[in-house]
Motif scaffolding. Sequence first.
Motif, PDB file in Angstrom:
ATOM      1  N   ASN A  75     -36.182 -22.391 -19.929  1.00  0.00           N
ATOM      2  CA  ASN A  75     -34.869 -22.635 -19.335  1.00  0.00           C
ATOM      3  C   ASN A  75     -34.619 -21.787 -18.097  1.00  0.00           C
ATOM      4  O   ASN A  75     -33.475 -21.520 -17.736  1.00  0.00           O
ATOM      5  CB  ASN A  75     -33.742 -22.458 -20.363  1.00  0.00           C
ATOM      6  CG  ASN A  75     -33.742 -21.068 -20.955  1.00  0.00           C
ATOM      7  OD1 ASN A  75     -34.547 -20.226 -20.578  1.00  0.00           O
ATOM      8  ND2 ASN A  75     -32.824 -20.823 -21.880  1.00  0.00           N
ATOM      9  N   ILE A 116     -28.126 -33.424 -16.857  1.00  0.00           N
ATOM     10  CA  ILE A 116     -28.112 -32.091 -16.265  1.00  0.00           C
ATOM     11  C   ILE A 116     -26.927 -31.997 -15.311  1.00  0.00           C
ATOM     12  O   ILE A 116     -26.775 -32.838 -14.417  1.00  0.00           O
ATOM     13  CB  ILE A 116     -29.411 -31.795 -15.508  1.00  0.00           C
ATOM     14  CG1 ILE A 116     -30.608 -31.983 -16.436  1.00  0.00           C
ATOM     15  CG2 ILE A 116     -29.405 -30.378 -14.937  1.00  0.00           C
ATOM     16  CD1 ILE A 116     -31.944 -31.836 -15.727  1.00  0.00           C
ATOM     17  N   TYR A 117     -26.093 -30.984 -15.517  1.00  0.00           N
ATOM     18  CA  TYR A 117     -24.894 -30.792 -14.696  1.00  0.00           C
ATOM     19  C   TYR A 117     -25.012 -29.499 -13.908  1.00  0.00           C
ATOM     20  O   TYR A 117     -25.523 -28.497 -14.423  1.00  0.00           O
ATOM     21  CB  TYR A 117     -23.648 -30.736 -15.584  1.00  0.00           C
ATOM     22  CG  TYR A 117     -23.314 -32.056 -16.234  1.00  0.00           C
ATOM     23  CD1 TYR A 117     -22.339 -32.884 -15.708  1.00  0.00           C
ATOM     24  CD2 TYR A 117     -24.004 -32.473 -17.370  1.00  0.00           C
ATOM     25  CE1 TYR A 117     -22.032 -34.098 -16.294  1.00  0.00           C
ATOM     26  CE2 TYR A 117     -23.707 -33.686 -17.968  1.00  0.00           C
ATOM     27  CZ  TYR A 117     -22.723 -34.490 -17.425  1.00  0.00           C
ATOM     28  OH  TYR A 117     -22.429 -35.694 -18.009  1.00  0.00           O
ATOM     29  N   ASP A 118     -24.509 -29.528 -12.675  1.00  0.00           N
ATOM     30  CA  ASP A 118     -24.570 -28.311 -11.859  1.00  0.00           C
ATOM     31  C   ASP A 118     -23.406 -27.373 -12.206  1.00  0.00           C
ATOM     32  O   ASP A 118     -22.655 -27.611 -13.149  1.00  0.00           O
ATOM     33  CB  ASP A 118     -24.628 -28.667 -10.364  1.00  0.00           C
ATOM     34  CG  ASP A 118     -23.307 -29.222  -9.844  1.00  0.00           C
ATOM     35  OD1 ASP A 118     -22.317 -29.250 -10.595  1.00  0.00           O
ATOM     36  OD2 ASP A 118     -23.286 -29.638  -8.668  1.00  0.00           O
ATOM     37  N   GLN A 131     -30.269 -37.426 -14.954  1.00  0.00           N
ATOM     38  CA  GLN A 131     -30.084 -37.773 -16.361  1.00  0.00           C
ATOM     39  C   GLN A 131     -31.121 -38.785 -16.796  1.00  0.00           C
ATOM     40  O   GLN A 131     -31.629 -39.547 -15.991  1.00  0.00           O
ATOM     41  CB  GLN A 131     -28.677 -38.315 -16.603  1.00  0.00           C
ATOM     42  CG  GLN A 131     -28.326 -39.597 -15.896  1.00  0.00           C
ATOM     43  CD  GLN A 131     -28.492 -40.835 -16.762  1.00  0.00           C
ATOM     44  OE1 GLN A 131     -28.544 -40.745 -17.986  1.00  0.00           O
ATOM     45  NE2 GLN A 131     -28.611 -41.973 -16.118  1.00  0.00           N
ATOM     46  N   TYR A 144     -27.070 -24.129 -14.681  1.00  0.00           N
ATOM     47  CA  TYR A 144     -26.859 -25.556 -14.902  1.00  0.00           C
ATOM     48  C   TYR A 144     -26.722 -25.786 -16.399  1.00  0.00           C
ATOM     49  O   TYR A 144     -27.174 -24.978 -17.202  1.00  0.00           O
ATOM     50  CB  TYR A 144     -28.046 -26.349 -14.351  1.00  0.00           C
ATOM     51  CG  TYR A 144     -28.117 -26.349 -12.839  1.00  0.00           C
ATOM     52  CD1 TYR A 144     -28.389 -25.181 -12.134  1.00  0.00           C
ATOM     53  CD2 TYR A 144     -27.908 -27.525 -12.131  1.00  0.00           C
ATOM     54  CE1 TYR A 144     -28.451 -25.190 -10.747  1.00  0.00           C
ATOM     55  CE2 TYR A 144     -27.971 -27.539 -10.742  1.00  0.00           C
ATOM     56  CZ  TYR A 144     -28.241 -26.370 -10.060  1.00  0.00           C
ATOM     57  OH  TYR A 144     -28.304 -26.386  -8.692  1.00  0.00           O
ATOM     58  N   ARG A 145     -26.107 -26.887 -16.747  1.00  0.00           N
ATOM     59  CA  ARG A 145     -25.949 -27.178 -18.157  1.00  0.00           C
ATOM     60  C   ARG A 145     -26.516 -28.548 -18.507  1.00  0.00           C
ATOM     61  O   ARG A 145     -26.405 -29.490 -17.732  1.00  0.00           O
ATOM     62  CB  ARG A 145     -24.474 -27.147 -18.546  1.00  0.00           C
ATOM     63  CG  ARG A 145     -24.102 -25.796 -19.169  1.00  0.00           C
ATOM     64  CD  ARG A 145     -22.653 -25.721 -19.475  1.00  0.00           C
ATOM     65  NE  ARG A 145     -21.901 -25.437 -18.256  1.00  0.00           N
ATOM     66  CZ  ARG A 145     -20.593 -25.233 -18.233  1.00  0.00           C
ATOM     67  NH1 ARG A 145     -19.892 -25.302 -19.353  1.00  0.00           N
ATOM     68  NH2 ARG A 145     -19.975 -24.965 -17.116  1.00  0.00           N
ATOM     69  N   VAL A 146     -27.134 -28.609 -19.671  1.00  0.00           N
ATOM     70  CA  VAL A 146     -27.594 -29.884 -20.194  1.00  0.00           C
ATOM     71  C   VAL A 146     -26.594 -30.311 -21.262  1.00  0.00           C
ATOM     72  O   VAL A 146     -26.356 -29.574 -22.222  1.00  0.00           O
ATOM     73  CB  VAL A 146     -29.000 -29.757 -20.820  1.00  0.00           C
ATOM     74  CG1 VAL A 146     -29.424 -31.075 -21.444  1.00  0.00           C
ATOM     75  CG2 VAL A 146     -30.006 -29.299 -19.782  1.00  0.00           C
ATOM     76  N   ILE A 168     -29.660 -24.030 -18.190  1.00  0.00           N
ATOM     77  CA  ILE A 168     -30.864 -23.826 -17.384  1.00  0.00           C
ATOM     78  C   ILE A 168     -30.475 -22.883 -16.245  1.00  0.00           C
ATOM     79  O   ILE A 168     -29.530 -23.165 -15.507  1.00  0.00           O
ATOM     80  CB  ILE A 168     -31.386 -25.151 -16.812  1.00  0.00           C
ATOM     81  CG1 ILE A 168     -31.824 -26.083 -17.962  1.00  0.00           C
ATOM     82  CG2 ILE A 168     -32.541 -24.913 -15.848  1.00  0.00           C
ATOM     83  CD1 ILE A 168     -32.193 -27.478 -17.503  1.00  0.00           C
TER      84      ILE A 168
END
Length: 177
Positions: free
Chosen positions: A99, A122-124, A132, A153-155, A172
């Motif tokens: 990660n 995946i979001y910033d 995605q 970043y987030r999943v 991440i």
Amino acid sequence: MLHESVWLVSLALMGLVLAVFLFVYSQSHVREDDYTPLQKRAYRLRARLFWVLVVTLGPAMVYNLIDLPYGAARAHAAGTGVRVIEAVGHQWRWELSGNEVTAGQPVEFRVTSSDVNHGFGIYDTELRLVAQTQAMPGYINTLRHTFERAGTYRVLCMEYCGIVHHNMIAEITVTEP
Ligand SMILES: [Cu+2]
């Protein structure tokens, strides 16, 4: 009563159509006019229109296609220095084989699921979706993405997968090169 008026209106419309047909028929007769000049003018106009379309839509098409990810994906697959991360969705957590990535380094996520369908999104840092794919049991979906900017970043799971779906969050960390 209603039926009767519908019938009368239909009859009137049919009569109108018939009248139009008869009028056109009465006006049509073989004419000996020479249409060649008219035809030439129309063809010239058509040819000009064709080139106008080529000149305007051609560059527009190139402009629109330039951002398609397929070429990048091919370069990506051929290139070296690709970071591979295995991602497995479970009810209800994400399992990532790593990660931490570097900004600018191409990353290839191999995404699958151990149980039901999940959505790997995946979001910033501002919670904008950047990439995605589906996480499906029995399949590995390849998602290629290059993180341009450092940050966390987030999943998130993008497909409702049960009662604790909202809890499927992984992070991440993207670091400066
Ligand atoms: Cu889910």
